[in-house]
Design an enzyme around this catalytic site. Structure first.
Site, mmCIF file in Angstrom:
data_model
loop_
_atom_site.group_PDB
_atom_site.id
_atom_site.type_symbol
_atom_site.label_atom_id
_atom_site.label_comp_id
_atom_site.label_asym_id
_atom_site.label_seq_id
_atom_site.Cartn_x
_atom_site.Cartn_y
_atom_site.Cartn_z
ATOM 1 N N GLY A 1 0.849 -1.184 0.000
ATOM 2 C CA GLY A 1 0.000 0.000 0.000
ATOM 3 C C GLY A 1 0.884 1.233 0.000
ATOM 4 C CB CYS B 1 5.342 -4.260 0.271
ATOM 5 S SG CYS B 1 6.166 -2.691 0.003
ATOM 6 C CE1 TYR B 2 1.136 1.160 5.302
ATOM 7 C CE2 TYR B 2 -0.576 -0.522 5.383
ATOM 8 C CZ TYR B 2 -0.064 0.697 5.810
ATOM 9 O OH TYR B 2 -0.750 1.427 6.746
ATOM 10 C CG HIS C 1 5.948 -5.987 -4.229
ATOM 11 N ND1 HIS C 1 4.676 -5.776 -3.758
ATOM 12 C CD2 HIS C 1 6.653 -4.873 -3.918
ATOM 13 C CE1 HIS C 1 4.601 -4.586 -3.200
ATOM 14 N NE2 HIS C 1 5.790 -4.017 -3.274
ATOM 15 C CD GLU D 1 2.917 -8.663 -5.042
ATOM 16 O OE1 GLU D 1 3.654 -9.416 -4.391
ATOM 17 O OE2 GLU D 1 2.680 -7.488 -4.701
ATOM 18 C CB SER E 1 -21.323 -7.724 -26.250
ATOM 19 O OG SER E 1 -20.179 -8.372 -25.718
ATOM 20 N N GLY E 2 -20.766 -10.569 -27.929
ATOM 21 C CA GLY E 2 -19.736 -11.167 -28.776
ATOM 22 C C GLY E 2 -18.362 -10.996 -28.157
ATOM 23 N N GLY E 3 -18.279 -10.257 -27.055
ATOM 24 C CA GLY E 3 -17.019 -10.125 -26.318
ATOM 25 C C GLY E 3 -16.744 -11.399 -25.530
ATOM 26 C CB VAL E 4 -13.684 -12.574 -23.755
ATOM 27 C CG1 VAL E 4 -13.237 -13.858 -23.075
ATOM 28 C CG2 VAL E 4 -12.746 -12.196 -24.887
ATOM 29 C CG ASP E 5 -15.654 -10.636 -19.802
ATOM 30 O OD1 ASP E 5 -14.711 -11.434 -19.990
ATOM 31 O OD2 ASP E 5 -15.489 -9.468 -19.403
ATOM 32 C CB SER E 6 -21.428 -11.348 -22.972
ATOM 33 O OG SER E 6 -20.977 -11.071 -24.267
ATOM 34 C CB SER E 7 -18.611 -15.274 -25.793
ATOM 35 O OG SER E 7 -18.865 -14.270 -26.728
ATOM 36 C CE LYS F 1 -11.378 -10.238 -20.914
ATOM 37 N NZ LYS F 1 -12.636 -9.478 -20.907
#
Ligand code: XMP
Length: 524
Positions: A55, A82-83, A169, A171, A223-229, A370
């Site tokens: 942070g 870290c923080y 870090h 990550e 919509s044809g986007g990744v998420d809605s598909s 994602k």
């Protein structure tokens, strides 16, 4: 909480989502909560481990984000980063102060390999550091288990209580053995079995959807986007024809895209569902006629989507569920989970719930990042071209045509964009084949836009007065900042030559070198 979970407590660091992502790469499910989350809620969730993020604050300053000491007395392993590490030391009686030397970048860290946190880690390993404060003295009962040239306490542990604090870090990918360190914590110290996998997610999600939906009706805006598909694919596998997807073709899609979506989700495709395609091109073009101001264009496109969808929803009648392709970063960024929230509206579905007659919202992907959504998509058999689609803005080509939008301009930008993407993909694939790796110039987002500029040219023996197309390609990690990608000149020349020859109405091609900031990725 039935499944094994590690909780990330967010103190506003820029890498908070990354911490959760990396934990999930160890096949351990992980969720992010703000440091404002009550300890009772954490106890109820009964996590296998807790990670405190970095942070921007100094933990010893008044008003700095903190947490109750009880967190360290629950008997649950805690890892501070870290923080988070400084805060753990500060709360438990160690000393944190301004560092005489600020460490930033890749730093050599010497670790104690006998600590379970550093099992199989090299004695000297490169880690990513970014801190102004440092732990000058570890808290009582803590052993120092790592140091650097400038940092006497790069990591400290109270192994009896399973409390670990690390200044760097793990990550961040620059920390060469970061994933192993996180795995040592979640799999080793916390004892997680590591059964969070996408194939089990898909199976479990299908069961959960069936239980929740029963014989109810579900409506999804595709919509044809990744998420809605992927949401459509998952829902279809779970409940088949109880799902209706409405796909609005607003005439601002990329070339052939409407057909591709219909091929996958429409009749005769691989999914069982009710597919409604609304061809609203003309309706959109007439609404957009004469409109040049970018925000007004966005507003019209968004509102028209709601109108079209509302009309379709009325025809369908009441449904039990309105499904949305919300994913985990949307949840975190909407401020529901984490702290470092930038409020982002769900532009794909903004406003829809107000106009549909439904009882509940269904968000089957709300736990996924994602790339997990993509893996789930592949698992469901959605074609790679759709699963790995580059980001495409909700208002589509409407904001890639500077000035007024009309059918002719859409045709020009669609054709030019198609050629550009085809040539870039071809060159990248050839490079990959020859070198076994992606080219360094491979952009994260690349497209053609239509400038509103016409200029004089000569073709054959004739004078032309035609449009200029701009090519954009950016390298970016978070889409908040971006650099123009160095597409090889010969690729650009091929693209230019093909566009001029194949796309009627274009006589000039520009390449956009602007980074973001000061430019934005899109043109409007
Ligand atoms: P900018 O142009 O802001 O783009 O640098 C950053 C990222 O956001 C996408 N973008 C949008 N996405 N609706 C969307 O759904 C929009 O109005 C919009 N504007 C930009 C853009 O494609 C890029 O990935």
């Amino acid at each position: 909480m039935a499944r094994e979970t590690v909780i990330v407590i967010d103190f506003g660091g820029q890498y908070n989502q990354l911490v959760a992502r990396r934990v999930r790469e160890c096949n351990v499910y992980c969720e992010i909560y703000s440091y404002k989350t009550d300890i009772e809620k954490i106890k109820e969730m009964n996590p296998k481990g807790i990670i405190l993020t970095g942070g921007p604050n100094s933990c010893y300053e008044e008003g700095a984000p903190t947490y109750t000491k009880e967190l360290f007395e629950l008997g649950i392993p805690v890892l501070g980063l870290c923080y988070g590490a400084q805060l753990m030391m500060h709360i438990l009686g160690g000393k944190v102060e301004k560092a005489p030397v600020r460490e930033y970048g890749k730093i050599e860290v010497h670790v104690d390999q006998t600590s379970p946190l550093f099992t199989e880690i090299n004695e000297t390993t490169i880690c990513w550091m970014s801190h102004n404060d440092y732990i000058s003295q570890a808290a009582p009962n803590f052993q120092i288990i790592a140091h650097t040239a400038d940092c006497p306490v790069a990591a400290a542990a109270n192994a009896d209580k399973n409390l670990y604090a690390i200044q760097f870090h793990p990550e961040v990918l620059h920390t060469l053995q970061g994933k192993e360190i996180l795995s040592n914590f979640v799999r080793g110290i916390c004892g997680c079995a590591g059964d969070w996998k996408m194939d089990t997610f898909v199976e479990t999600a299908i069961q959960e959807i069936r239980e929740k939906v029963g014989d109810g009706k579900v409506l999804l805006a595709l919509s044809g986007g990744v998420d809605s598909s992927v949401a459509a694919g998952l829902l279809s596998r779970a409940i088949g024809k109880q799902l209706t997807c409405v796909f609005v073709d607003h005439g601002l899609l990329r070339k052939n895209e409407g057909g591709e979506v219909e091929q996958v989700f429409g009749p005769g495709g691989q999914f069982d569902l009710n597919f409604i395609r609304v061809n609203a091109q003309e309706r959109y073009y007439s609404k957009l006629a004469g409109v040049t101001e970018p925000e007004q264009k966005r507003k019209i496109i968004g509102e028209e989507f709601i109108r079209v969808f509302e009309e379709e929803a009325k025809k369908i009648g009441a449904v039990d569920f309105l499904a949305q392709g919300t994913i985990y970063p949307d949840v975190v960024e909407s401020g529901l989970g984490g702290e470092s929230a930038v409020i982002k509206s769900h532009h794909n579905v903004g406003g829809l719930p107000d106009f549909v007659d439904f009882k509940e919202i269904s968000e089957p992907l709300r736990d996924l990042f994602k790339d997990e959504v993509r893996t789930a998509g592949l698992e469901l058999g959605i074609p790679e071209a759709l699963v790995f689609r580059q980001p495409f803005p909700g208002p589509g080509l409407g904001i890639r045509i500077i000035g007024e939008v009309n059918a002719e301009k859409v045709r020009i930008v669609q054709d030019a964009d198609f050629i550009y993407r085809e040539e870039v993909d071809k060159a990248a694939a050839e490079y990959q084949k020859a070198n076994g790796a992606e080219p360094a110039w491979k952009p994260n987002q690349y497209f053609a836009a239509l400038t509103n500029m016409r200029s004089v040219g000569v073709m054959g023996d004739e004078r032309t007065y035609d449009y200029a197309v701009a090519l954009r390609a950016v390298k970016t990690i978070d889409f908040m900042t971006a650099e123009s990608a160095e597409i090889p000149f010969e690729v650009l020349q091929t693209v230019m030559s093909r566009i001029i020859n194949e796309v009627r109405g274009v006589n000039r091609v520009f390449y956009d070198l602007t980074s973001k900031p000061p430019g934005t990725i899109e043109f409007e």
